[in-house]
Write an enzyme that holds these catalytic residues in place. Structure first.
Site, short mmCIF file in Angstrom:
data_model
loop_
_atom_site.label_atom_id
_atom_site.label_comp_id
_atom_site.label_asym_id
_atom_site.label_seq_id
_atom_site.Cartn_x
_atom_site.Cartn_y
_atom_site.Cartn_z
CE LYS A 72 -3.52 -0.52 -0.42
NZ LYS A 72 -3.99 -0.72 -2.05
N GLY A 73 1.89 1.17 -0.63
CA GLY A 73 2.85 2.36 -0.76
C GLY A 73 2.85 2.89 -2.08
N GLY A 74 2.13 2.17 -3.12
CA GLY A 74 2.14 2.59 -4.42
C GLY A 74 3.05 1.95 -5.39
NE ARG A 76 0.07 -3.49 -10.46
CZ ARG A 76 0.58 -4.35 -11.14
NH1 ARG A 76 1.00 -4.17 -12.39
NH2 ARG A 76 0.66 -5.88 -10.71
NE ARG A 155 0.12 6.09 1.28
CZ ARG A 155 -1.05 5.93 0.70
NH1 ARG A 155 -1.48 4.71 0.58
NH2 ARG A 155 -1.86 6.87 0.83
CE1 TYR A 263 -0.45 14.90 -12.72
CE2 TYR A 263 -0.68 14.84 -10.36
CZ TYR A 263 -0.45 15.44 -11.59
OH TYR A 263 -0.13 16.65 -11.62
CE LYS A 278 -3.67 -0.88 -6.99
NZ LYS A 278 -3.24 -1.44 -5.95
N GLY A 279 -6.88 4.44 -4.86
CA GLY A 279 -7.51 5.66 -4.63
C GLY A 279 -8.58 5.65 -3.74
CG HIS A 282 -7.45 6.10 3.66
ND1 HIS A 282 -6.17 6.86 3.65
CD2 HIS A 282 -7.30 5.14 2.65
CE1 HIS A 282 -5.28 6.12 3.21
NE2 HIS A 282 -5.85 5.26 2.29
#
Length: 315
Positions: A72-74, A76, A155, A263, A278-279, A282
């Site tokens: 879950k840090g980015g 992908r 992150r 983006y 994604k995105g 929360h």
């Protein structure tokens, strides 16, 4: 020379034996890789190795770069953005070779078979976010390739905890299974539940120490996941330089999608965004609980900054 080659072969055949603080030698790395490839050819079963060579001259090969995390840090987003470069060949799915025993027992030839076909000038990349927090993985990666270039995207630890919970929550919702609220995981006896796995995954300095036992810091490039979300191009430029790639990715490859709120990518006139998973928003968390998280991660973050020699804009 013969003694060195024999030693390199034994290192591959018996991956459990490594020095606690290995010395890095660039010439030795190149020879070790050559011996490794020859060993794979000799030990492949049922022509598996031959099947990995395509008629157009491309072939499957061991990755020269691995995105090791964090979950879950980015990871992908990083892989998709990096794939814009023509000299990158990326494995589509998470392989889990080094952290899943059933996969690791299959051996290096199985690992190669999970890789995409690539040309000699291309860098093969795979990403498995669980690698960063798995204790056995650094040693196993080192045994395979001492010169491996590693990408780690991080992150804000508190935000990563919330994102970790969100993913599991939605996975349960899609299967129509109930799932406890995040407060039930974060609070225990009125205090922050530091045994919650999502919190442990955000203790970056603990896991980084394990990787630095085997790889020098200049072999691990840390991508700022928070900056990658807000302005991806500068972060990808740094990755290109780290991997010694020619500068092929441009600012025009990225455009902000107002509907999705992040983006997306533009490549040769084609546009694509990350998966809808994604995105995700929360869960709403009380301010006092967020402050508890920020307070808990304050000292671990300081230790991590000292360990890697840079700071990040985290709470």
């Amino acid at each position: 020379m013969a003694a060195f080659l024999l030693g390199a072969v034994l290192l591959i055949v018996q991956p459990q034996i490594v020095p606690s603080r290995p010395a890095i030698n660039s010439k030795a790395e190149t020879s070790s890789q050559s011996v490794q490839r020859e060993l794979l050819k000799k030990t492949s079963q049922k022509n598996d190795f031959k099947e990995s060579i395509h008629s157009n001259g491309s072939c499957r090969q061991l990755p020269q770069t691995i995105i090791i995390g964090v979950r879950k840090g980015g990871t992908r987003a990083l892989l998709e953005m990096l794939s814009l470069h023509p000299d990158i060949a990326a494995a589509e799915s998470e392989v889990h070779f080094f952290d899943w025993e059933d996969h690791y027992r299959n051996g290096l030839q199985w690992y190669i078979n999970q890789m995409p076909f690539s040309y000699p000038h291309q860098i093969t990349v795979e990403k498995t976010p669980a690698y960063f927090t798995s204790p056995k993985v650094p040693e196993r990666v080192y045994n395979m390739n001492q010169s491996m270039r590693l990408l780690l995207i991080l992150r804000d630890p508190s935000e990563r905890v919330l994102s970790d919970y969100t993913q599991v929550f939605y996975n349960h919702m899609q299967k129509h299974k109930p799932y406890p609220s995040i407060e039930q995981f974060l609070i225990k006896d009125g205090e922050l539940n530091v045994d919650y796995k999502a919190i442990n995954r955000s203790l970056y300095y603990v896991h980084m120490q394990n990787w630095l036992k085997y790889f020098p810091l200049d072999h691990i490039h840390i991508v700022d996941g928070d900056k990658l979300i807000k302005d991806p191009f500068p972060e990808i430029e740094k990755v290109e330089r780290f991997l010694k790639l020619s500068p092929q990715i441009n600012a025009s490859n990225f455009y902000f999608n107002k509907t999705k709120g992040f983006y997306c990518l533009r490549d040769s006139g084609r546009e694509r965004c990350l998966h809808e998973s994604k995105g995700r928003a929360h869960p709403q968390v009380d301010t006092w609980l967020l402050e508890k998280l920020h307070e808990y991660f304050h000292e671990p973050n300081k230790k991590f900054f000292e360990l890697v020699g840079r700071t990040f804009d985290w709470h």
